[in-house]
Enzyme design. Sequence first.
Site: not given
Length: 318
Positions: A150, A179, A191, A278, A282
């Site tokens: 991805y 997100n 998610r 992970d 962010r």
Amino acid sequence: MAGRFSGRRILVTGGAGFLGSHLCERLLEEGAEVLCVDNYFTGRRNNIAHLLGNPLFEAMRHDVTFPLFVEVDGIFNFACPASPVHYQSDPVATTKVSVHGAINMLGLAKRLKCPILQASTSEVYGDPTMHPQPEHYWGHVNPIGPRACYDEGKRCAETLFFDYYRQHDLAIKVMRIFNTYGPRMHPNDGRVVSNFIVQALKNEPITIYGDGEQSRSFCYVDDLIEGALRLMASSAEVTGPINIGNPNEFTIKQLAEAVIRLVGSKSELIRMPLPQDDPKQRRPDITQARQVLKWEPTIQLDEGLLKTIKYFDELLNN
Ligand code: NAD
Ligand code: UDP
Ligand code: UDP
């Protein structure tokens, strides 16, 4: 700002997905004719069922890794699974849709001489060493890990967009989405927001991966779509990349506590292993979006979660 896309024929790839379906809906409200292209890998016909009666809306089953010959005035390229669980379930397909899909849609835009907007992602920053993340940060991505299909697929797509811009003078717009959550996420999407809400509504344990101290910044879908429309409507010299997201940052544990409080749930928190690579933190730096697009989010976490909880509550009770 009604009518920004009046009379224009717009292609939305991934239009039956979570973000794509909201985008199709908003474009119709803005006066556009919408062609939704999707192979229903993670999208659902239910997401667009309410639009099918509209004579300005058309749905087409097609996989964008194969060429597509249609006539449109603008393209939003949103086709790609976005949940780690789904994009890692067939990683080769994820790279193919990101790269071959981008090449085909860029080839289409080149033939039609029309603008094209790419749904890129904060994942291009990987597990960031710079916080918050501005657009000039080049990122910190593991090129061979489980998220690489991805992350690197989306990075390569950005490369292609900027090469078509330089080499073929194409009108490109690259949007780095952070997100985003809201109604029409799939209940088994995997998610964090959909998982926690579904678990809380069922009074089942809330699955915290790792210690829950990792952070994310959650943007409500309506804000995100407004950002996408403003970017597409901006003048030709605005190419991006431009961050679109909500700069309010929460730890995953804080998100779990907010969901439990808003649902009034009896769920307990349980720990599960932290997935490899992970990202630890962010948060978008949205200075550019504020200055260039005059855009910033208007819906904060509690309000957005309540709308999303209402959606899942109705879905689970039907
Ligand atoms: P989603 O999984 O709900 O939607 C993706 C859509 O693309 C689905 O309808 C799926 O069926 C379709 N699709 C997948 N492969 C395809 C193919 N080969 N041909 C045609 N259609 C295909 O995910 P979403 O959250 O709506 O994400 C939409 C876009 O936004 C993606 O490109 C994603 O990378 C990007 N994005 C989303 C987020 C987020 O938080 N929601 C964050 C960053 C980037
Ligand atoms: N393409 C497409 N629809 C079009 C035009 C092109 O799907 O209307 C595809 C085409 O099949 C090609 C890709 O887009 O594989 C890239 O096109 P481009 O013209 O940039 O490159 P070329 O055809 O020269 O390889
Ligand atoms: N996460 C979690 N429990 C879940 C799903 C996700 O703790 O049931 C965590 C995940 O490890 C990550 C964060 O929530 O740290 C966001 O995960 P998501 O899959 O929503 O998106 P990402 O930002 O990682 O692409």
